[in-house]
Design an enzyme around this catalytic site. Structure first.
Site, PDB file in Angstrom:
ATOM      1  N   LEU A  22     -24.582  65.114  83.266  1.00  0.00           N
ATOM      2  CA  LEU A  22     -24.168  65.832  84.470  1.00  0.00           C
ATOM      3  C   LEU A  22     -22.860  66.532  84.135  1.00  0.00           C
ATOM      4  O   LEU A  22     -21.968  65.925  83.530  1.00  0.00           O
ATOM      5  CB  LEU A  22     -23.931  64.860  85.630  1.00  0.00           C
ATOM      6  CG  LEU A  22     -25.094  64.512  86.554  1.00  0.00           C
ATOM      7  CD1 LEU A  22     -24.644  63.490  87.594  1.00  0.00           C
ATOM      8  CD2 LEU A  22     -25.629  65.749  87.248  1.00  0.00           C
ATOM      9  N   ASP A  23     -22.722  67.797  84.522  1.00  0.00           N
ATOM     10  CA  ASP A  23     -21.476  68.519  84.281  1.00  0.00           C
ATOM     11  C   ASP A  23     -20.302  67.797  84.931  1.00  0.00           C
ATOM     12  O   ASP A  23     -20.477  67.117  85.954  1.00  0.00           O
ATOM     13  CB  ASP A  23     -21.564  69.937  84.854  1.00  0.00           C
ATOM     14  CG  ASP A  23     -22.586  70.800  84.122  1.00  0.00           C
ATOM     15  OD1 ASP A  23     -22.912  70.479  82.967  1.00  0.00           O
ATOM     16  OD2 ASP A  23     -23.046  71.797  84.712  1.00  0.00           O
ATOM     17  N   PRO A  24     -19.087  67.947  84.373  1.00  0.00           N
ATOM     18  CA  PRO A  24     -17.902  67.355  85.023  1.00  0.00           C
ATOM     19  C   PRO A  24     -17.766  67.766  86.485  1.00  0.00           C
ATOM     20  O   PRO A  24     -17.314  66.982  87.320  1.00  0.00           O
ATOM     21  CB  PRO A  24     -16.744  67.894  84.177  1.00  0.00           C
ATOM     22  CG  PRO A  24     -17.342  68.091  82.818  1.00  0.00           C
ATOM     23  CD  PRO A  24     -18.750  68.564  83.074  1.00  0.00           C
TER      24      PRO A  24
END
Length: 305
Positions: free
Chosen positions: A47-49
């Site tokens: 998951l992206d930051p």
């Protein structure tokens, strides 16, 4: 003085983390691994930051089945910022272009059907996909742009939840490999004003939902009171992500042969596909695949949990 090596614990199971904002998936994994003092750990897709929400973390024997969660369908809620495009297609990038937002709710509702069902996406440069061993995001940071092959993905649900001024909140249920940033960007281009992802929250990963997750703060609080073993109570069984698979229970003899690598027959087996397997005591012992001759071939086996 030599540093004493930390002896990690052999724990198995899945913790469903509500990934906090600003953390990479690996940073979140390593934090929870430290709280558990777990020997072996892995997550089920990044998951992206910028994103929050459902992140299944696998420990011990559960890591053998992480690929099947990685391949599962996902659900998201995203806030699309209309009128701007960015280098990364999200709020972390630099603004590339600004355009006036002259669309209304009806305009958005009208374009969404074009993005439902099976669609083609070109993966973004800011992604973990690799070209000649190099992640695309590293090439992008160096100012390089390379050609990417379109990929087919399936959008099972795409719904407008709210529209206000220049933002649209969307619900998305999609197949693995779908880039929500690309989806939002493509919708923005269809509307003629551009768009990027301002917020992203994963609401579902395979059979897991937000209601089942635990926060990092909750884990830290439990650890502060009771140490590593207190965190064990949040571990779900290693086969939790496979609950929609057919379940077979072997006799003691069949389980013995199967655990030693031999295909066996099961009277209630389906005609094809993957299955979960329990021994005669109801203990999960691995996953198998139905062969052409009807026997169950072992594919992933686990030690006693």
């Amino acid at each position: 003085m030599a540093q004493v090596k930390r002896i990690r614990r052999n724990v198995s199971g899945i913790i469903l983390l509500d990934k906090p904002l600003g953390f990479t998936s690996n940073a979140a994994l390593q934090k929870v691994r430290w709280l558990l003092n777990a020997e072996k750990a892995g997550h089920t897709g990044s998951l992206d930051p910028l994103a929050t929400g459902v992140l299944p973390l696998c420990f011990g024997e559960a890591t053998k089945f992480s690929q099947y969660l990685l391949d599962s369908d996902k659900g998201y809620e995203t806030l699309a910022q209309l009128g701007k495009t960015t280098t990364t297609a999200d709020a972390e990038g630099e603004v590339l272009q600004e355009r006036p937002v002259t669309v209304g709710q009806a305009d958005i509702e009208a374009v969404l059907p074009k993005f439902r069902g099976q669609i083609s996406q070109i993966p973004p440069m800011y992604s973990a996909l690799k070209r000649d061993g190099q992640p695309l995001y590293k090439l992008a940071r160096a100012g390089e742009v390379v050609e990417r092959e379109p990929r087919s993905v399936t959008i099972a649900r795409l719904e407008l939840l709210a529209f206000e001024g220049d933002t649209a909140r969307l619900a998305v249920d999609c197949s693995k490999g779908t880039y929500i940033r690309t989806l939002v960007e493509d919708i923005g281009e269809q509307l003629g004003c551009g768009a990027y992802v301002a917020e992203l929250r994963r609401t579902q990963a395979g059979p897991f939902t937000l209601a089942q997750t635990v926060t990092l703060e909750e884990l830290e609080a439990v650890h502060a009171e009771g140490g590593n073993e207190a965190v064990d109570r949040f571990l779900m069984p290693s086969d939790s992500g496979l609950q929609d698979w057919p379940l077979l229970q072997f006799s003691e003899a069949s389980a013995f042969y199967w655990l030693n690598g031999q295909p066996v027959r099961a009277p209630d087996a389906p005609k094809f596909g993957m299955v979960r397997v329990q021994d005669h005591n109801g203990r999960f012992i691995g996953i198998g695949e139905v062969s052409e001759d009807g026997r169950i071939a072992p594919r992933r086996l686990i030690r006693s949990e």
